[in-house]
Motif scaffolding. Structure first.
Motif, PDB file in Angstrom:
ATOM      1  N   LEU A  81       0.826  -1.202   0.000  1.00 27.97           N
ATOM      2  CA  LEU A  81       0.000   0.000   0.000  1.00 27.97           C
ATOM      3  C   LEU A  81       0.867   1.261   0.000  1.00 27.97           C
ATOM      4  N   LEU A  82       1.906   1.278   0.825  1.00 29.89           N
ATOM      5  CA  LEU A  82       2.800   2.434   0.882  1.00 29.89           C
ATOM      6  C   LEU A  82       3.536   2.640  -0.437  1.00 29.89           C
ATOM      7  N   ARG A  86       3.307   6.040  -2.758  1.00 30.67           N
ATOM      8  CA  ARG A  86       4.495   6.758  -3.234  1.00 30.67           C
ATOM      9  C   ARG A  86       4.545   6.808  -4.759  1.00 30.67           C
ATOM     10  N   LYS A  87       4.261   5.694  -5.387  1.00 33.01           N
ATOM     11  CA  LYS A  87       4.317   5.611  -6.851  1.00 33.01           C
ATOM     12  C   LYS A  87       3.323   6.567  -7.503  1.00 33.01           C
ATOM     13  N   HIS A  88       2.114   6.622  -6.953  1.00 29.66           N
ATOM     14  CA  HIS A  88       1.058   7.435  -7.547  1.00 29.66           C
ATOM     15  C   HIS A  88       0.984   8.842  -6.940  1.00 29.66           C
ATOM     16  N   LYS A  89       1.828   9.091  -5.926  1.00 30.66           N
ATOM     17  CA  LYS A  89       1.891  10.412  -5.279  1.00 30.66           C
ATOM     18  C   LYS A  89       0.497  10.889  -4.843  1.00 30.66           C
ATOM     19  N   VAL A  90      -0.181  10.039  -4.100  1.00 32.89           N
ATOM     20  CA  VAL A  90      -1.523  10.350  -3.614  1.00 32.89           C
ATOM     21  C   VAL A  90      -1.569  10.289  -2.095  1.00 32.89           C
ATOM     22  N   LYS A  91      -2.517  10.985  -1.516  1.00 32.76           N
ATOM     23  CA  LYS A  91      -2.759  10.921  -0.072  1.00 32.76           C
ATOM     24  C   LYS A  91      -4.051  10.181   0.229  1.00 32.76           C
ATOM     25  N   LYS A  92      -4.916  10.132  -0.767  1.00 27.20           N
ATOM     26  CA  LYS A  92      -6.203   9.467  -0.617  1.00 27.20           C
ATOM     27  C   LYS A  92      -6.278   8.362  -1.665  1.00 27.20           C
ATOM     28  N   VAL A  93      -6.598   7.150  -1.218  1.00 32.05           N
ATOM     29  CA  VAL A  93      -6.740   6.029  -2.140  1.00 32.05           C
ATOM     30  C   VAL A  93      -8.114   5.395  -1.928  1.00 32.05           C
ATOM     31  N   TYR A  94      -8.596   4.722  -2.952  1.00 29.14           N
ATOM     32  CA  TYR A  94      -9.915   4.112  -2.904  1.00 29.14           C
ATOM     33  C   TYR A  94      -9.783   2.594  -2.931  1.00 29.14           C
TER      34      TYR A  94
END
Length: 111
Positions: A81-82, A86-94
């Protein structure tokens, strides 16, 4: 009503709990599996738009994150998950995105 950790514990053997406040809530071996993991197990909450959400910290000592849905548990690998975050440079994931993207995901039926 039982709390989420107690409900999830029914799927584990060799259960341990942290001695002090920790970023994981329960540890053990998933039934019919071999590996011992520390699990981040907490209730989901609703965002203002009604979407269910879960918080976690990037410095957690947990190995797996557990999400409780109406009819099943979803267990995600924290390290994977981490890397995704990092790869997608997101703070919120679905969750639906994670299920499709992450390789190490377990679905446990609730019964």
């Amino acid at each position: 009503m039982t709390n989420i950790v107690d409900r999830f514990s029914k799927h584990l053997t060799s259960i341990e709990y942290p001695d002090n406040k920790a970023s994981w809530h329960i540890a053990g071996i998933l039934k019919n599996k071999n590996a011992f993991y520390k699990f981040d197990v907490r209730d989901m909450f609703k965002l203002p738009d009604g979407t269910h959400a879960q918080k976690s910290k990037t410095n957690t000592k947990a190995d797996k994150m557990v999400l409780e849905l109406k009819d099943q548990w979803i267990i995600l690998d924290i390290e994977e998950l981490l890397l995704y975050i990092r790869k997608h440079k997101v703070k919120k994931v679905y969750v639906n995105d994670l299920i499709q993207e992450l390789e190490w995901t377990i679905f446990l039926p609730k019964n």
